[in-house]
Design a protein around this motif. Structure first.
Motif, PDB file in Angstrom:
ATOM      1  N   ALA A 113       2.030   2.474 -11.843  1.00  0.00           N
ATOM      2  CA  ALA A 113       0.946   3.286 -11.280  1.00  0.00           C
ATOM      3  C   ALA A 113       0.391   4.256 -12.312  1.00  0.00           C
ATOM      4  O   ALA A 113      -0.813   4.523 -12.356  1.00  0.00           O
ATOM      5  N   ARG A 143       2.245   1.929  -3.494  1.00  0.00           N
ATOM      6  CA  ARG A 143       1.205   2.481  -4.370  1.00  0.00           C
ATOM      7  C   ARG A 143       0.957   3.958  -4.056  1.00  0.00           C
ATOM      8  O   ARG A 143       0.774   4.775  -4.984  1.00  0.00           O
ATOM      9  N   ALA A 144       0.956   4.308  -2.778  1.00  0.00           N
ATOM     10  CA  ALA A 144       0.742   5.706  -2.403  1.00  0.00           C
ATOM     11  C   ALA A 144       1.899   6.584  -2.874  1.00  0.00           C
ATOM     12  O   ALA A 144       1.690   7.695  -3.391  1.00  0.00           O
ATOM     13  N   LEU A 145       3.128   6.100  -2.725  1.00  0.00           N
ATOM     14  CA  LEU A 145       4.284   6.867  -3.184  1.00  0.00           C
ATOM     15  C   LEU A 145       4.291   6.999  -4.701  1.00  0.00           C
ATOM     16  O   LEU A 145       4.660   8.048  -5.247  1.00  0.00           O
ATOM     17  N   LEU A 197       0.824  -1.208   0.000  1.00  0.00           N
ATOM     18  CA  LEU A 197       0.000   0.000   0.000  1.00  0.00           C
ATOM     19  C   LEU A 197       0.860   1.261   0.000  1.00  0.00           C
ATOM     20  O   LEU A 197       0.527   2.251  -0.665  1.00  0.00           O
ATOM     21  N   LEU A 198       1.969   1.226   0.735  1.00  0.00           N
ATOM     22  CA  LEU A 198       2.850   2.392   0.789  1.00  0.00           C
ATOM     23  C   LEU A 198       3.494   2.667  -0.570  1.00  0.00           C
ATOM     24  O   LEU A 198       3.609   3.824  -0.992  1.00  0.00           O
ATOM     25  N   ARG A 215       1.812   7.212  -6.713  1.00  0.00           N
ATOM     26  CA  ARG A 215       0.832   8.196  -7.177  1.00  0.00           C
ATOM     27  C   ARG A 215       1.370   9.618  -7.094  1.00  0.00           C
ATOM     28  O   ARG A 215       0.937  10.495  -7.838  1.00  0.00           O
ATOM     29  N   THR A 216       2.299   9.857  -6.179  1.00  0.00           N
ATOM     30  CA  THR A 216       2.861  11.202  -6.041  1.00  0.00           C
ATOM     31  C   THR A 216       3.893  11.513  -7.122  1.00  0.00           C
ATOM     32  O   THR A 216       4.246  12.675  -7.311  1.00  0.00           O
ATOM     33  N   GLN A 246      -7.409   4.966 -14.285  1.00  0.00           N
ATOM     34  CA  GLN A 246      -8.063   5.642 -13.165  1.00  0.00           C
ATOM     35  C   GLN A 246      -9.575   5.446 -13.236  1.00  0.00           C
ATOM     36  O   GLN A 246     -10.170   5.486 -14.309  1.00  0.00           O
TER      37      GLN A 246
END
Length: 275
Positions: free
Chosen positions: A265, A248-250, A245-246, A252-253, A270
């Protein structure tokens, strides 16, 4: 009759020298320059067949060059770049600081879990395992998971904790190796959620076995079994699922644009927003 027989025949300047037999199809036809000289038999597969390839070193070298060229992309994919080393080191150091903070909160929580079920204190041990999984998923190179966990353990050992520096390094080495083995089994090609969770669970298995040998050698077998099982669960959930999860979050940035995780990603479609 004898004089006629001894008289030379006009073969040099007669029609036989300049006639159709000298300049006709027999002289310039297919027999001289036809398919027998330039046809498939001269330049076709028979000229460079297996026997010729085995005897001609130049042909062997060319074939080997083609094979080596096909292997180059795979070698480059597994080769560490400067950005890989830098990002893996930064993530490892950051994880080491998280480990150090977690050292302070682990003891009171683990005591409470131990009172409920002896051995279940390893349910929160997965926090010490996410460095290897995280770096392994981001960098995706052989040795990345092991490197990330060892760097984090080194930072934790340098800052200091209640378990001692050398034993902390041993734990980091063993736990990083557990995650590394799983990623290697998938040839460093598959980084879907189930594989990442499995890598975290393997790191948890390594933690459970290592702690049972170093810290709980005299405890009952039932305690060790509970401890190892809980460590596997914690590793799969916290280190595996949390790292996935981390990442994937990184991604996206955009900070992981230099890595495959970031590119994946961006390619992921979307979901349309509801307005």
């Amino acid at each position: 009759m004898r004089e006629r027989a001894s008289t030379p025949m006009p073969t040099a300047t007669g029609s036989a020298a300049t006639g159709p037999a000298a300049t006709g199809p027999a002289a310039t036809g297919s027999a001289a320059t036809g398919s027998a000289a330039t046809g498939p038999a001269a330049t076709g597969p028979a000229a460079t067949g297996p026997a010729d390839r085995a005897a001609d070193p130049a042909l062997q070298t060319g074939s080997a060059a083609v094979t080596d060229g096909a292997r180059q992309p795979s070698r480059r994919r597994f080769r560490w770049r400067v950005v890989d080393i830098v990002v893996a080191s930064v993530l490892g150091v950051a994880a080491g600081l998280v480990f150090t903070l977690w050292d302070l909160g682990y003891s009171p929580i683990s005591v409470g879990l131990g009172l409920v079920l002896p051995g279940s204190q390893s349910l929160v041990g997965g926090v010490w395992l996410f460095a290897g999984v995280l770096v392994g998923v981001v960098v995706r190179k052989p040795g990345a998971a092991l490197y990330g966990e060892v760097v984090a353990a080194s930072v934790e050992a340098l800052v200091g904790n209640e378990w001692g520096g050398w034993l902390t390094l041993v734990s980091g080495l063993v736990q990083g190796l557990g995650a590394e083995i799983v990623l290697a089994l998938f040839l460093y090609r598959v980084y879907r959620a189930p594989v990442v969770v499995l890598a975290g669970a393997a790191a948890g298995l390594a933690l459970g076995i290592n702690d049972s040998v170093l810290w709980y050698p005299a405890y009952a077998l039932a305690f060790k079994v509970v401890y190892i099982v809980c460590a596997i669960i914690s590793g799969g959930v916290i280190a595996g699922g949390g790292s996935w999860l981390l990442v994937r979050a990184l991604a996206r940035t955009g900070v992981l644009s230099a890595f495959a995780a970031g590119r994946e990603a961006r390619r992921r479609p979307q979901r349309p927003s509801r307005s």
